[in-house]
Design an enzyme around this catalytic site. Structure first.
Site, PDB file in Angstrom:
ATOM      1  N   HIS A  49       1.081  -5.577 -11.334  1.00 42.58           N
ATOM      2  CA  HIS A  49      -0.189  -4.214 -10.500  1.00 42.58           C
ATOM      3  C   HIS A  49      -1.172  -3.800 -11.810  1.00 42.58           C
ATOM      4  CE1 HIS A  49       1.198  -4.784  -6.741  1.00 42.58           C
ATOM      5  NE2 HIS A  49       2.160  -5.279  -6.933  1.00 42.58           N
ATOM      6  N   ASP A  73      -8.778  -1.477 -15.005  1.00 41.11           N
ATOM      7  CA  ASP A  73      -7.908  -1.212 -14.072  1.00 41.11           C
ATOM      8  C   ASP A  73      -7.371  -2.156 -13.624  1.00 41.11           C
ATOM      9  OD1 ASP A  73      -7.379   0.343 -11.795  1.00 41.11           O
ATOM     10  OD2 ASP A  73      -8.788   1.095 -11.455  1.00 41.11           O
TER      11      ASP A  73
HETATM   12  P1  ADQ Z   1      -3.268   2.679  -8.550  1.00 46.92           P
HETATM   13  O1  ADQ Z   1      -4.153   2.872  -9.888  1.00 46.92           O
HETATM   14  O2  ADQ Z   1      -3.228   3.622  -7.706  1.00 46.92           O
HETATM   15  O3  ADQ Z   1      -3.143   1.421  -8.345  1.00 46.92           O
HETATM   16  P2  ADQ Z   1      -5.704   1.759  -6.722  1.00 46.92           P
HETATM   17  O4  ADQ Z   1      -5.769   0.486  -6.723  1.00 46.92           O
HETATM   18  O5  ADQ Z   1      -7.134   2.678  -6.872  1.00 46.92           O
HETATM   19  O6  ADQ Z   1      -5.048   2.617  -7.941  1.00 46.92           O
HETATM   20  O7  ADQ Z   1      -5.352   2.912  -5.635  1.00 46.92           O
HETATM   21  C1  ADQ Z   1      -5.644   3.808  -5.495  1.00 46.92           C
HETATM   22  C2  ADQ Z   1      -5.509   4.102  -3.816  1.00 46.92           C
HETATM   23  O8  ADQ Z   1      -4.979   5.878  -3.651  1.00 46.92           O
HETATM   24  C3  ADQ Z   1      -6.248   3.745  -2.930  1.00 46.92           C
HETATM   25  O9  ADQ Z   1      -5.473   3.029  -1.966  1.00 46.92           O
HETATM   26  C4  ADQ Z   1      -6.500   5.077  -2.672  1.00 46.92           C
HETATM   27  O10 ADQ Z   1      -7.202   4.889  -1.252  1.00 46.92           O
HETATM   28  C5  ADQ Z   1      -5.783   6.014  -2.320  1.00 46.92           C
HETATM   29  N1  ADQ Z   1      -6.261   7.300  -2.854  1.00 46.92           N
HETATM   30  C6  ADQ Z   1      -7.338   7.408  -3.611  1.00 46.92           C
HETATM   31  N2  ADQ Z   1      -7.402   9.164  -3.844  1.00 46.92           N
HETATM   32  C7  ADQ Z   1      -7.270   9.573  -3.121  1.00 46.92           C
HETATM   33  C8  ADQ Z   1      -7.232  10.799  -2.706  1.00 46.92           C
HETATM   34  N3  ADQ Z   1      -7.857  12.002  -3.149  1.00 46.92           N
HETATM   35  N4  ADQ Z   1      -5.846  10.741  -1.149  1.00 46.92           N
HETATM   36  C9  ADQ Z   1      -5.676   9.930  -1.113  1.00 46.92           C
HETATM   37  N5  ADQ Z   1      -5.581   8.595  -1.278  1.00 46.92           N
HETATM   38  C10 ADQ Z   1      -6.507   8.703  -2.572  1.00 46.92           C
HETATM   39  C11 ADQ Z   1      -2.815   0.252  -9.008  1.00 46.92           C
HETATM   40  C12 ADQ Z   1      -3.674  -0.035 -10.048  1.00 46.92           C
HETATM   41  C13 ADQ Z   1      -4.589  -1.018  -9.779  1.00 46.92           C
HETATM   42  C14 ADQ Z   1      -4.585  -1.946  -8.425  1.00 46.92           C
HETATM   43  C15 ADQ Z   1      -3.333  -1.359  -7.458  1.00 46.92           C
HETATM   44  C16 ADQ Z   1      -2.810  -2.137  -6.816  1.00 46.92           C
HETATM   45  O11 ADQ Z   1      -3.239   0.325 -11.339  1.00 46.92           O
HETATM   46  O12 ADQ Z   1      -4.870  -1.283 -10.635  1.00 46.92           O
HETATM   47  O13 ADQ Z   1      -5.674  -2.030  -7.712  1.00 46.92           O
HETATM   48  O14 ADQ Z   1      -2.522  -0.868  -8.737  1.00 46.92           O
HETATM   49  O15 ADQ Z   1      -1.994  -3.323  -7.689  1.00 46.92           O
END
Ligand code: ADQ
Length: 722
Positions: free
Chosen positions: A162, A369
Site C-alpha cells: 500500500h 504517498d
Molecule cells: P494512509 O497513509 O493511512 O494509507 P490515506 O490513503 O490517505 O493514507 O488514508 C487515510 C484514511 O484515513 C482515509 O480513508 C481518511 O478518510 C481517513 N482519515 C483521515 N483523516 C481523518 C480524520 N481526521 N478522521 C477520520 N478519518 C480520517 C496507506 C498509504 C496510502 C494508501 C492507503 C491505501 O499510506 O498511500 O492510499 O494506505 O492503500
C-alpha cells in the site's frame, strides 16, 4: 479467501476488564472490509491490543473474533514495539517514502520483524487449505509470502503493497534488501498502486537477485511470479450516499454558517512526516502574506488524526505543527477571523463527509504517498461538483487524477500560487474537472480494485501451457493409435510446419518429397488430410490443389473440401460485444488515458493518450487475453497505430476445422507452429493429438523441433499399415 494484514478490521479495546471490539480506521481496513464481508473468507491479523494485557482472555477473544470471521495473531508489547514501531515504522516506512534520514537499521528490530512474520505465516497456514487463495497486505508482512509458500506450496498467494516501492537507489540502502525481495517473490502476484512502483520493484529484483522480467513476469525461480499495478479506489457509493444525505447537508450548512461567506480550504491527514503538513502550512502562510486581498475571506480547516504517537519523530512533528499553526493564526488572524481551524483528532465518518462536501478546495499535498485515499474521498463527496482538488504529484493518486491542480509540495511558492489559482478558478472549469474525476473515481472503486487483483491472481493458477517433447514412447503411442484407427484426420499447417520458412513466401513452395509424402498420406479411404494455412487460396490451389487433400486458406476465411470448390465461411451476429467489453473495460481501468470506442460492428481500444509505461505493460497483456477470447468467439483482432480493434470475425483455423470434426474420427492429429494454430488446438476435443512445432508455449500437448521432425513423423505414419 484469506486476507492477512497487520491489523484486523476490528480493534480490541479493554474497558473495565472486558474486551470490546470497534471497527479499525485507515484506508486499508475500510477498503478491504467490503471484500471480506462479501465472501466466506477469513481475516488473519493482530487485534490491536498487546497479548500481555489480555492474559487469560485469549480464548474468549478468539471466540468473539471467530464470529466475525477473524483469526487473531497475538503479539506481546515487545513484539509490537520492535516489529511494528521498530522495523515497520522506523525502517521500512521512512525508507520506502524516501525519508532516508529517518530510517534506522536496527538488527533487533529486524529479528522481531522476521519472528512476527513467521508467526503470521504459521497462523495463516493453520487455517488455510490447499487450493485456497491468500492475500497478504502491506509492508508489515513482506516476508510472509515466502514463509507461507514453504509451508503450503499449493495455495495461491497474492501480496499488495500500500505504500510506494522506492527506486532501486533508495531500496538498496536496506541491509536486508535481498531477504525482503525473496519474501515478496514467494507470492504468485505482487501488486502495487502504480506502474512506477512496479518498475522500481522489478529493477531491484533484477539488480539484487539477477532475475530479469518479461512484461512484469519475473524470470527464473521455481514458479512464475508477476508484478503488476492495481490502483486502489474507494467505496464511492458509501461516500456519495453519505454526502447526499440530509445529515451531511445540514452539517455542511452548519459549517458554512460558521465560516460565513468565506471560502473553505480543507486539509485532512493522518499525522505523518510523509504528508507534507509543514510545507502545506508554510504555503498557506505565504499565500496570505502575498495576497492580502484574500485575508478574512478564506478559512483553512486543518484536520489531523493522531498516529504513531509513541515514535519520537511524530511527537517532534506534532510540536512543530502546533507552533506553526499558532504562528500563522497569530500573524494573520484578526478579531472575528481565525485563518486556521485546527482539529487534532479523528472525526466520525458523517462529519468527515460533511467537511468534504462543504470544502471549496481540498489541499492534498503529501511529499510521498502510496496512493492517498483522501483525494478520492473528497472527489466522491463533492455533491455540488465544483470543488477544486490541489494534489501532490508525489501521491499515487496523481496518476489517475490528472484534472486536479498538480503541485510539487516541496515548491512552497508554487504551492502558494496553486492555492490562489484554486480559489479563483472559474466555475465552468471547476465543474468540468470535477466531473471527469468523479467519473473515474466512481468507476474504479475499491471493489473493482480487489476484483481486478483477485482475477489476476486467479489466472495465475492456470496450468502453464508447456507441451511435452514428442519423445520415443509418445511417438510410438501416436503411431499405434494411428495404425489402429479406422478413420484418421490430419490437420496440418503449412509454413513453419511442413516446410521451413524461406526468405520470401513464394520460395516456400512444396518440394517433391513433401508432395509425395502428402499424396501417400491422402491415399485410400481411411485418411483425410487437410492443409490448414494462412496463405491465400490461389497459392494453395496452385501448389497443392492437384493432391487429394482438403484446403483451408486465409486462416479459415476459405475452405475447400476434398474434390470440392472454394467456399467462404459465414459471418456471425454481434452478441460477442457483451463478452469482450468487460475485458476491454478492465484494461481501461488499469491503463490511465486509454479510451474505448464502440462502433456498430467493432470495439476499438485506443491507447495513444495512455501513460506510456502503463501501455508498455498492458498492451501485450491485453493482446494475449484478447487472442484467447477472440479464438473462442471467432473474432478478429486488428492492430492499428495505437489502437486495438476487435471485429466480428467470421473465421479462424479452429472454426474452419469444425466442418471436418463434425464427423467421427478414430484418430485426429493437428500440427502447427504459430499463434493462429493455437486456435486450431483450442478447438479440438480431448483425445486428439496436438503437436506444436518449434517454440515452447502452446495449448498443444506435444512439441517437435521443426519441419524435418514433422516430416519424419508423417513418413513413419505413411509407411505404416494403410
Ligand atoms: P494512509 O497513509 O493511512 O494509507 P490515506 O490513503 O490517505 O493514507 O488514508 C487515510 C484514511 O484515513 C482515509 O480513508 C481518511 O478518510 C481517513 N482519515 C483521515 N483523516 C481523518 C480524520 N481526521 N478522521 C477520520 N478519518 C480520517 C496507506 C498509504 C496510502 C494508501 C492507503 C491505501 O499510506 O498511500 O492510499 O494506505 O492503500
Amino acid at each position: 479467501m484469506i486476507i492477512v494484514s497487520n491489523r484486523l478490521p476490528v480493534t480490541a479495546k479493554q474497558e473495565e476488564g472486558t474486551v470490546q471490539f470497534v471497527p479499525s480506521v485507515g484506508g486499508l481496513a475500510t477498503g478491504l472490509r467490503s471484500v471480506h464481508a462479501a465472501g466466506e473468507g477469513l481475516w488473519v491479523g493482530w487485534p490491536g491490543i498487546a497479548a500481555d494485557a489480555l492474559r487469560g482472555k485469549e480464548t474468549a477473544v478468539c471466540r468473539d473474533l471467530a464470529d466475525v470471521h477473524c483469526v487473531p495473531v497475538f503479539l506481546t508489547a515487545r513484539d509490537v514495539r520492535d516489529y511494528y514501531g521498530g522495523f515497520s515504522n522506523r525502517t521500512v516506512w521512512p525508507l520506502f517514502h524516501y525519508f532516508t534520514q529517518h530510517a534506522t537499521y536496527d538488527r533487533g528490530h529486524w529479528d522481531a520483524y522476521r519472528r512476527v512474520n513467521e508467526r503470521f505465516a504459521a497462523a495463516t497456514a493453520e487455517v488455510a487449505r490447499p487450493g485456497d487463495t491468500v492475500w497478504v497486505q502491506d509492508y508489515h508482512l513482506m516476508l510472509v509470502p515466502a514463509l507461507l509458500r514453504a509451508r503450503l506450496p499449493d495455495v495461491r498467494i497474492g501480496f499488495f503493497l500500500h505504500i510506494p516501492f522506492p527506486s532501486y537507489e533508495v531500496f538498496r540502502l536496506l541491509p536486508w534488501r535481498r531477504e525482503i525481495l525473496e519474501g515478496l517473490l514467494g507470492a504468485d502476484l505482487v501488486g502495487f498502486h502504480t506502474h512506477d512502483y512496479v518498475g522500481h520493484f522489478l529493477d531491484a529484483v533484477h539488480a539484487l537477485l539477477g532475475r530479469g522480467h518479461a512484461s512484469g513476469e519475473v524470470d527464473g525461480g521455481e514458479r512464475p511470479v508477476r508484478a503488476d499495478a492495481f490502483p486502489m479506489g474507494i467505496d464511492y457509493d458509501r461516500f456519495r450516499t453519505a454526502a447526499e444525505a440530509p445529515a451531511a447537508r445540514r452539517e455542511a450548512g452548519r459549517i458554512r454558517r460558521h465560516v460565513g461567506d468565506r471560502k473553505v480550504i480543507l486539509s485532512v491527514d493522518r499525522l505523518d512526516y510523509t504528508k507534507g503538513v509543514l510545507e502545506r502550512l508554510e504555503a498557506f502562510d505565504l499565500f496570505l502574506a502575498e495576497n492580502p486581498a484574500w485575508r478574512e475571506r478564506v478559512t483553512l480547516i486543518f484536520l489531523l488524526v493522531p498516529s504513531r504517537t509513541r515514535v519520537e519523530e511524530y511527537r517532534d512533528l506534532k510540536r512543530q505543527i502546533d507552533e506553526r499553526v499558532g504562528r500563522i493564526n497569530g500573524r494573520h488572524g484578526s478579531v472575528g477571523w481565525v485563518p486556521i481551524w485546527y482539529l487534532y483528532r479523528s472525526v466520525p465518518f458523517e462529519r468527515l463527509v460533511a467537511l468534504y462536501r462543504a470544502a471549496d478546495v481540498a489541499l492534498v499535498t503529501p511529499l510521498r504517498d502510496g496512493m492517498n485515499l483522501v483525494a478520492k474521498e473528497y472527489v466522491a463527496s463533492q455533491v455540488d461538483g465544483d470543488g477544486v482538488l490541489v494534489l501532490s504529484e508525489f501521491a499515487g493518486a496523481a496518476q489517475e487524477l490528472g484534472e486536479a491542480l498538480l503541485v510539487n509540495p516541496n515548491d512552497v511558492p508554487g504551492l502558494a500560487r496553486a492555492i490562489g489559482e484554486a480559489l479563483e478558478l472559474p466555475k465552468r472549469e471547476r465543474v468540468e474537472r470535477m466531473r471527469r474525476m468523479q467519473e473515474r473515481v466512481a468507476a474504479h472503486t475499491v471493489e473493482a480494485w480487489a476484483a481486478d487483483f483477485l482475477a489476476e491472481l486467479g489466472a495465475r493458477g492456470r496450468p502453464e501451457h508447456v507441451p511435452q517433447p514428442l519423445e520415443r514412447e509418445a511417438a510410438d503411442r501416436l503411431a499405434a493409435a494411428y495404425t489402429k484407427a479406422e478413420s484418421r484426420l490430419l490437420l496440418l499447417d503449412y509454413d513453419g510446419t511442413l516446410v521451413p520458412f524461406a526468405p520470401t513466401p513464394a520460395q516456400a513452395r512444396p518440394d517433391r518429397e513433401l508432395r509425395t509424402l502428402l499424396s501417400r498420406l491422402a491415399e485410400g479411404s481411411r485418411n483425410e488430410v487437410v492443409i490448414v494455412s494462412g496463405r491465400d487460396r490461389e497459392t494453395l490451389a496452385a501448389w497443392l490443389g492437384d493432391l487429394d487433400v482438403g484446403l483451408v486458406a486465409e486462416h479459415g476465411a476459405w475452405v475447400r473440401e476434398r474434390g470440392g470448390a472454394w467456399r467462404a465461411t459465414v459471418s456471425r451476429d454481434a452478441a460477442w460485444k457483451a463478452r469482450v467489453r468487460p475485458l476491454l473495460e478492465r484494461y481501461l481501468r488499469r491503463t490511465p488515458g486509454a479510451i474505448l470506442e464502440e462502433k456498430a460492428f467493432a470495439l476499438a481500444w485506443h491507447f495513444r493518450r495512455a501513460e506510456p509505461y502503463a501501455s508498455r505493460l498492458r498492451v501485450p497483456e491485453l493482446r494475449e487475453e484478447l487472442r484467447d477470447l477472440a479464438a473462442q468467439l471467432a473474432l478478429h483482432v486488428l492492430e492499428g497505430d495505437h489502437v486495438i480493434e476487435v471485429k466480428a470475425g467470421p473465421f479462424h483455423k479452429g472454426l474452419a476445422a469444425a466442418r471436418w470434426l463434425e464427423r467421427e474420427w478414430g484418430f485426429v492429429l493437428a500440427m502447427g507452429d504459430d499463434r493462429t494454430d493455437e486456435d486450431l488446438f483450442a478447438s479440438l476435443p480431448a483425445g486428439c493429438w496436438t503437436i506444436k512445432v518449434g517454440g515452447s508455449r502452446s495449448r498443444a500437448a506435444y512439441r517437435l523441433p521443426g519441419p524435418p521432425d514433422v516430416r519424419a513423423l508423417l513418413a513413419r505414419l505413411a509407411g505404416g499399415r494403410r
